[in-house]
Design an enzyme around this catalytic site. Structure first.
Site, PDB file in Angstrom:
ATOM      1  N   SER A  95      -1.653  23.832   5.123  1.00 31.77           N
ATOM      2  CA  SER A  95      -1.394  25.075   5.856  1.00 31.77           C
ATOM      3  C   SER A  95       0.086  25.363   6.073  1.00 31.77           C
ATOM      4  O   SER A  95       0.478  25.878   7.120  1.00 31.77           O
ATOM      5  CB  SER A  95      -2.112  25.070   7.214  1.00 31.77           C
ATOM      6  OG  SER A  95      -3.489  24.905   7.049  1.00 31.77           O
ATOM      7  N   GLY A 131      -6.099  24.243   4.034  1.00 32.77           N
ATOM      8  CA  GLY A 131      -6.924  25.441   3.833  1.00 32.77           C
ATOM      9  C   GLY A 131      -7.060  26.322   5.062  1.00 32.77           C
ATOM     10  O   GLY A 131      -6.502  26.029   6.123  1.00 32.77           O
ATOM     11  N   GLU A 144      -9.240  17.601  -2.612  1.00 33.75           N
ATOM     12  CA  GLU A 144     -10.432  18.331  -3.075  1.00 33.75           C
ATOM     13  C   GLU A 144     -11.073  17.606  -4.251  1.00 33.75           C
ATOM     14  O   GLU A 144     -12.290  17.634  -4.421  1.00 33.75           O
ATOM     15  CB  GLU A 144     -10.042  19.774  -3.425  1.00 33.75           C
ATOM     16  CG  GLU A 144      -9.831  20.590  -2.156  1.00 33.75           C
ATOM     17  CD  GLU A 144      -8.776  21.673  -2.255  1.00 33.75           C
ATOM     18  OE1 GLU A 144      -8.411  22.067  -3.377  1.00 33.75           O
ATOM     19  OE2 GLU A 144      -8.297  22.106  -1.183  1.00 33.75           O
ATOM     20  N   GLY A 194      -0.832  25.560  -0.766  1.00 34.50           N
ATOM     21  CA  GLY A 194      -2.017  26.168  -1.353  1.00 34.50           C
ATOM     22  C   GLY A 194      -2.035  27.663  -1.075  1.00 34.50           C
ATOM     23  O   GLY A 194      -1.379  28.456  -1.765  1.00 34.50           O
ATOM     24  N   GLY A 195      -2.762  28.064  -0.046  1.00 35.46           N
ATOM     25  CA  GLY A 195      -2.990  29.476   0.278  1.00 35.46           C
ATOM     26  C   GLY A 195      -1.754  30.362   0.201  1.00 35.46           C
ATOM     27  O   GLY A 195      -1.771  31.413  -0.453  1.00 35.46           O
ATOM     28  N   GLU A 213      -0.983  15.012   2.507  1.00 41.41           N
ATOM     29  CA  GLU A 213      -1.814  16.161   2.838  1.00 41.41           C
ATOM     30  C   GLU A 213      -3.009  15.706   3.676  1.00 41.41           C
ATOM     31  O   GLU A 213      -4.035  15.287   3.129  1.00 41.41           O
ATOM     32  CB  GLU A 213      -2.329  16.830   1.553  1.00 41.41           C
ATOM     33  CG  GLU A 213      -1.222  17.388   0.682  1.00 41.41           C
ATOM     34  CD  GLU A 213      -1.721  18.555  -0.166  1.00 41.41           C
ATOM     35  OE1 GLU A 213      -1.076  19.611  -0.108  1.00 41.41           O
ATOM     36  OE2 GLU A 213      -2.744  18.416  -0.854  1.00 41.41           O
ATOM     37  N   HIS A 260      -5.591  14.979  -5.533  1.00 41.66           N
ATOM     38  CA  HIS A 260      -5.743  15.987  -4.473  1.00 41.66           C
ATOM     39  C   HIS A 260      -7.041  15.729  -3.712  1.00 41.66           C
ATOM     40  O   HIS A 260      -8.048  15.338  -4.304  1.00 41.66           O
ATOM     41  CB  HIS A 260      -5.740  17.394  -5.079  1.00 41.66           C
ATOM     42  CG  HIS A 260      -5.607  18.448  -4.020  1.00 41.66           C
ATOM     43  ND1 HIS A 260      -6.661  18.852  -3.250  1.00 41.66           N
ATOM     44  CD2 HIS A 260      -4.525  19.134  -3.580  1.00 41.66           C
ATOM     45  CE1 HIS A 260      -6.237  19.757  -2.381  1.00 41.66           C
ATOM     46  NE2 HIS A 260      -4.937  19.941  -2.563  1.00 41.66           N
ATOM     47  N   ASN A 264       0.329  25.284  -5.357  1.00 40.84           N
ATOM     48  CA  ASN A 264      -0.926  24.842  -5.964  1.00 40.84           C
ATOM     49  C   ASN A 264      -1.897  26.016  -5.869  1.00 40.84           C
ATOM     50  O   ASN A 264      -2.425  26.296  -4.796  1.00 40.84           O
ATOM     51  CB  ASN A 264      -1.448  23.619  -5.182  1.00 40.84           C
ATOM     52  CG  ASN A 264      -2.840  23.207  -5.624  1.00 40.84           C
ATOM     53  OD1 ASN A 264      -3.344  23.669  -6.650  1.00 40.84           O
ATOM     54  ND2 ASN A 264      -3.465  22.327  -4.848  1.00 40.84           N
ATOM     55  N   TRP A 265      -2.086  26.686  -6.999  1.00 41.63           N
ATOM     56  CA  TRP A 265      -2.907  27.907  -6.971  1.00 41.63           C
ATOM     57  C   TRP A 265      -4.399  27.603  -6.921  1.00 41.63           C
ATOM     58  O   TRP A 265      -5.207  28.512  -6.785  1.00 41.63           O
ATOM     59  CB  TRP A 265      -2.590  28.777  -8.204  1.00 41.63           C
ATOM     60  CG  TRP A 265      -1.179  29.312  -8.232  1.00 41.63           C
ATOM     61  CD1 TRP A 265      -0.189  29.085  -7.314  1.00 41.63           C
ATOM     62  CD2 TRP A 265      -0.605  30.183  -9.221  1.00 41.63           C
ATOM     63  NE1 TRP A 265       0.965  29.740  -7.677  1.00 41.63           N
ATOM     64  CE2 TRP A 265       0.731  30.429  -8.853  1.00 41.63           C
ATOM     65  CE3 TRP A 265      -1.087  30.772 -10.393  1.00 41.63           C
ATOM     66  CZ2 TRP A 265       1.590  31.238  -9.595  1.00 41.63           C
ATOM     67  CZ3 TRP A 265      -0.235  31.579 -11.151  1.00 41.63           C
ATOM     68  CH2 TRP A 265       1.077  31.814 -10.751  1.00 41.63           C
ATOM     69  N   LYS A 266      -4.749  26.351  -7.070  1.00 41.06           N
ATOM     70  CA  LYS A 266      -6.164  25.932  -7.049  1.00 41.06           C
ATOM     71  C   LYS A 266      -6.981  26.791  -8.016  1.00 41.06           C
ATOM     72  O   LYS A 266      -6.474  27.176  -9.068  1.00 41.06           O
ATOM     73  CB  LYS A 266      -6.714  25.964  -5.621  1.00 41.06           C
ATOM     74  CG  LYS A 266      -5.864  25.122  -4.666  1.00 41.06           C
ATOM     75  CD  LYS A 266      -6.485  24.897  -3.321  1.00 41.06           C
ATOM     76  CE  LYS A 266      -5.527  24.071  -2.459  1.00 41.06           C
ATOM     77  NZ  LYS A 266      -6.073  23.745  -1.148  1.00 41.06           N
TER      78      LYS A 266
HETATM   79  P1  PGA Z   1      -3.085  24.902   1.940  1.00 42.00           P
HETATM   80  O1  PGA Z   1      -3.383  23.856   0.749  1.00 42.00           O
HETATM   81  O2  PGA Z   1      -1.615  25.174   1.920  1.00 42.00           O
HETATM   82  O3  PGA Z   1      -3.910  26.095   1.636  1.00 42.00           O
HETATM   83  O4  PGA Z   1      -3.498  24.212   3.211  1.00 42.00           O
HETATM   84  C1  PGA Z   1      -2.523  22.796   0.477  1.00 42.00           C
HETATM   85  C2  PGA Z   1      -3.082  21.959  -0.640  1.00 42.00           C
HETATM   86  O5  PGA Z   1      -4.295  21.731  -0.673  1.00 42.00           O
HETATM   87  O6  PGA Z   1      -2.331  21.524  -1.535  1.00 42.00           O
END
Ligand code: PGA
Length: 274
Positions: free
Chosen positions: A226, A185, A109, A247-248, A179, A107, A18-20
């Site tokens: 994470s 994050g 966010e 994500g990251g 999640e 998600h 997930n490149w956000k």
């Molecule tokens: P993260 O994000 O791996 O940076 O914790 C995961 C996500 O929000 O899908």
């Protein structure tokens, strides 16, 4: 039977980046190429499913690069209408047009920063499935909810309300991503494999009550929060975990590919294939 009381079933590992709201066009190009090339030469790649979800503006670009590779394209959101006067929004039909197979919905966010309700997320889930997109439905509790012992209630609510009027026949096209908000994050606290396993078990039990034991055993439940090369093996081998939403670490091809490799090793050990 595993310790959670479920008969162990062989489900496949599904690894998604997930490149956000990250990358420039040049960075997205480079990242997609590195992932597609890296996957191309990876042994055992047929044991896992892999997808990346770039930001909307780069879907076409990344889609072109991924063509012919074993990496699928996904989107990070959609608006639950086919078309119309919805300025700034993107429809499921448009995503299909661009070659998207998956869409991430619910998600945290979007739930917490953009105020999306369970009802709105449910509308998106239903519209996405009808349009032919497979859904990755994210669920997870906040730190305060966990401290207040509300984890099970929150997961139950997000699952039940998120899947209203989603019939059992389409469940093979729904992935759940657990999640925990507190683990996501750079500032996230790493969850322990035990916490992950316990939450996955709650989700699977809720699924069993909603759709029956067979569907509950079949549903793919990813972990997200994470996940990085250092902890991928322990997260992916936790009981009931079927891959990861990343994500990251998905913004670095080498890290993403290392997590995919951990997924392959786990799949090989358990006799799983995609
Ligand atoms: P993260 O994000 O791996 O940076 O914790 C995961 C996500 O929000 O899908």
């Amino acid at each position: 039977m595993n310790p959670q009381g479920f008969v162990d079933t062989v489900r496949h590992n599904f690894i998604v980046g997930n490149w956000k709201m990250h990358t420039t066009a040049a960075e997205a190009t480079q990242l997609a190429k590195a992932i597609a090339n890296g996957m191309g030469v990876m042994s055992g790649k047929d044991r896992v499913s892999v997808a990346v979800c770039p930001p909307f503006p780069y879907l076409a670009l990344v889609g072109e690069i991924l063509k012919g590779s074993c990496v699928a394209l996904g989107a990070q959101n959609l608006y639950p209408e086919k078309e119309g006067a919805f300025t700034g929004e993107v429809s499921p039909t448009m995503l299909r047009d661009l070659g998207c197979i998956y869409v991430i919905l619910g998600h945290s966010e979007r739930r917490h920063k953009l105020g999306e309700s369970d009802a709105f997320i449910n509308q998106k889930v239903r519209v996405a499935l009808t349009a032919g997109l497979d859904v990755i439905l994210c669920v997870g509790e906040t730190s305060d909810q966990r401290k207040a012992n509300q984890t099970e209630a929150v997961l139950d609510r997000q699952l039940v309300q998120g899947l209203v009027d989603v019939p059992a026949e389409v469940l093979t096209r729904v992935t759940i991503a657990y999640e925990p908000v507190w683990a996501i994050g750079a500032s996230g606290h790493e969850a322990t494999p035990q916490q992950v396993q316990d939450a996955h078990s709650l989700i699977r039990r809720r699924f069993a009550r909603m759709y029956g034991e067979k569907s509950a055993q079949a549903v793919v439940i990813q972990y997200g929060g994470s996940v990085k090369p250092e902890n991928a093996a322990s997260m992916l081998t936790a009981n009931g975990v079927d891959g990861a939403l990343i994500g990251g670490a998905s913004l670095h091809a080498d890290q993403f590919l290392a997590i995919v490799r951990a997924g392959i090793v786990e799949a090989q050990t358990k006799g799983k294939s995609a």
